[in-house]
Design a protein around this motif. Structure first.
Motif, PDB file in Angstrom:
ATOM      1  N   GLY A   1      28.322  42.344  36.616  1.00 43.04           N
ATOM      2  CA  GLY A   1      27.513  41.265  36.063  1.00 43.04           C
ATOM      3  C   GLY A   1      26.475  40.744  37.042  1.00 43.04           C
TER       4      GLY A   1
ATOM      5  N   THR B   1      35.114  39.288  42.788  1.00 51.11           N
ATOM      6  CA  THR B   1      35.029  38.385  41.636  1.00 51.11           C
ATOM      7  C   THR B   1      33.720  38.649  40.913  1.00 51.11           C
ATOM      8  OG1 THR B   1      36.304  36.687  42.798  1.00 51.11           O
ATOM      9  CG2 THR B   1      35.050  35.988  40.870  1.00 51.11           C
ATOM     10  N   ALA B   2      33.813  39.302  39.763  1.00 50.30           N
ATOM     11  CA  ALA B   2      32.629  39.654  38.977  1.00 50.30           C
ATOM     12  C   ALA B   2      33.082  40.180  37.627  1.00 50.30           C
ATOM     13  CB  ALA B   2      31.786  40.706  39.695  1.00 50.30           C
ATOM     14  N   SER B   3      32.203  40.103  36.657  1.00 51.47           N
ATOM     15  CA  SER B   3      32.449  40.762  35.382  1.00 51.47           C
ATOM     16  C   SER B   3      31.918  42.191  35.485  1.00 51.47           C
ATOM     17  CB  SER B   3      31.744  40.022  34.241  1.00 51.47           C
ATOM     18  OG  SER B   3      30.332  40.005  34.461  1.00 51.47           O
TER      19      SER B   3
ATOM     20  N   THR C   1      42.080  45.534  31.490  1.00 47.65           N
ATOM     21  CA  THR C   1      41.225  44.445  31.016  1.00 47.65           C
ATOM     22  C   THR C   1      41.943  43.433  30.137  1.00 47.65           C
ATOM     23  OG1 THR C   1      40.461  45.981  29.291  1.00 47.65           O
ATOM     24  CG2 THR C   1      39.068  45.721  31.226  1.00 47.65           C
TER      25      THR C   1
ATOM     26  N   ASP D   1      37.373  38.528  36.946  1.00 49.67           N
ATOM     27  CA  ASP D   1      36.312  37.545  36.699  1.00 49.67           C
ATOM     28  C   ASP D   1      36.733  36.113  36.999  1.00 49.67           C
ATOM     29  OD1 ASP D   1      38.028  37.122  34.612  1.00 49.67           O
ATOM     30  OD2 ASP D   1      36.609  37.656  33.031  1.00 49.67           O
ATOM     31  N   GLU D   2      37.930  35.916  37.604  1.00 50.69           N
ATOM     32  CA  GLU D   2      38.352  34.592  38.043  1.00 50.69           C
ATOM     33  C   GLU D   2      38.467  34.585  39.559  1.00 50.69           C
ATOM     34  OE1 GLU D   2      41.268  32.396  35.332  1.00 50.69           O
ATOM     35  OE2 GLU D   2      41.783  34.481  34.971  1.00 50.69           O
TER      36      GLU D   2
ATOM     37  N   GLN E   1      29.949  45.027  33.382  1.00 53.57           N
ATOM     38  CA  GLN E   1      29.087  45.150  32.207  1.00 53.57           C
ATOM     39  C   GLN E   1      29.093  46.550  31.611  1.00 53.57           C
ATOM     40  OE1 GLN E   1      27.460  42.319  30.940  1.00 53.57           O
ATOM     41  NE2 GLN E   1      28.802  41.411  32.476  1.00 53.57           N
TER      42      GLN E   1
END
Length: 400
Positions: free
Chosen positions: A94, A78-80, A108, A36-37, A82
């Motif tokens: 995400g 780059t993503a979260s 995680t 996520d970064e 869900q």
């Protein structure tokens, strides 16, 4: 299985090691690393040390270069994430997109434990886990300002050392009777208290935070005793919690971390996990433990990659840790769980180098080595490879 699409969730030390090891173990298919970064995955231990002190850039902390991911044909997303849709073999991102997988690894990591006190949401209250958080701290870290650190563990003390090097006034507030209470002997705690006080840090124990006070920005910390401490900003370092929400929602077994076996498998044998988010049995110490350690994360990741590729490996490495504060390097070999005696080599009441050996029923089980790399390597080797005779010799040596 050695082909298809392997997806690794978490661009951490464990995540990067896992994609590296997948290729070494023979995975020929796609590899996708989801984080996520947007920055290249970077080392996190230096965040409270060299990075906070301005001695290195984020680029210098990259675990692997951009070229590595290109050459190894690893796609970075780059993503979260869900949701894990286990029946469909897909992740829900995400962005709303769905990403299918043939093999899945969860790396995680963990997140900072939040301070539960009135005013904890004021501006100027920081947590140290990602580079963005450190950058906000550096904006506040103007020489001469008053920094208050809540928590006298490794992160708190490392941060205190970094801020002192930048010319700030630093107060450390520890709720327990001594700093490092959960992880070291009283003699080692007293040593680090002495060193920080000599370096100008105000170390206060039995100091429980009642509230943070300010209009929109924190200005003081009020303790349960009624005393208040002036603060231009506050850093909270009261431990971390495993990031397991995704695994829990997917129905995996979680108990202070995602439970894994010796092969890094979760309760779903088709999903592996590694790093700070996991909990595993350590037969040497007779208990299930969540290890917050880069070396352990790397070891688990190597085993997880082997498991995905159908190769038989087990997590067996001895846990070890380190901490840098001022000119001191603390290296820890093993776990001092349930120790019943200690033996000191050196004098922590006056020296800046010593080793504290932890014994259980007369046998060494761990050691804290301050500026003594030889002691660290010897103990680590003995605990890992030593015969009964070797262990007896080490016990006799440290008992002198």
């Amino acid at each position: 299985m050695s082909s298809g699409r392997a997806v690794v969730v978490g661009a951490s030390h464990a995540g990067v090691q896992l994609v590296t090891s997948l290729r070494r173990e023979g995975w020929s298919g796609e590899i996708v690393l989801v984080g996520d970064e947007s920055a290249l995955p970077y080392q996190r231990p230096p965040l409270s040390k060299a990075y906070l002190a301005g001695k290195c850039s984020l680029k210098e902390l990259a675990i692997r270069s951009e070229d590595f991911y290109v050459k190894q044909n690893v796609e970075r997303v780059t993503a979260s994430v869900q949701e894990i849709d286990r029946p469909a073999g897909e992740l829900v991102l995400g962005t709303g997109d769905r990403l299918s997988y043939d093999a899945l690894a969860l790396c995680t990591g963990a997140h900072p434990r939040r301070l539960r006190a009135e005013g904890a949401d004021l501006d100027g209250v920081h947590y140290l886990r990602q580079s963005s958080g450190v950058e906000r701290i550096r904006e506040d870290a103007i020489p001469g300002r008053n920094a208050v650190i809540v928590g006298g563990g490794y992160i708190g003390l490392e941060t205190a050392a970094s801020l002192r090097s930048l010319g700030l006034h630093v107060t450390v507030l520890e709720a327990a009777d001594r700093v490092l209470e959960r992880v070291t002997a009283p003699e080692v705690s007293a040593f680090f208290t002495r060193i920080h006080q000599e370096e100008g840090v105000d170390v206060r124990t039995n100091a429980s935070v009642e509230a943070l006070v300010g209009d929109t920005r924190v200005r003081e910390v009020v303790l349960a005793s009624g005393e208040s401490v002036q603060a231009d900003f506050v850093i909270v370092g009261i431990g971390i919690e495993p990031t397991t929400e995704l695994a829990e929602a997917a129905g995996l077994v979680v108990d202070d971390g995602i439970l894994i076996d010796a092969h890094a498998r979760t309760s779903d044998p088709d999903i592996v996990a590694a790093g700070d988010c996991t909990s595993q049995d350590i037969p040497r110490y007779g208990r299930r433990i969540r290890l917050e350690s880069v070396p352990s994360a790397v070891e688990q990741a190597k085993v997880a990659a082997a498991t995905i590729c159908g190769n038989d490996k087990e997590v067996a490495a001895l846990p070890w840790f380190w901490s840098d504060q001022y000119d001191l390097k603390l290296q820890i070999a093993g776990l001092n769980t349930a120790y019943d005696d200690i033996v000191m080599s050196g004098d922590p009441t006056r020296d800046r180098d010593f080793t504290c050996y932890y014994l259980r029923k007369g046998e060494p089980i761990a050691a804290d080595c301050v500026n003594r790399p030889r002691d660290f390597m010897t103990t680590k080797r003995m605990l890992t490879q030593g015969t009964a005779a070797d262990m007896a010799a080490l016990t006799a040596e440290v008992a002198v």
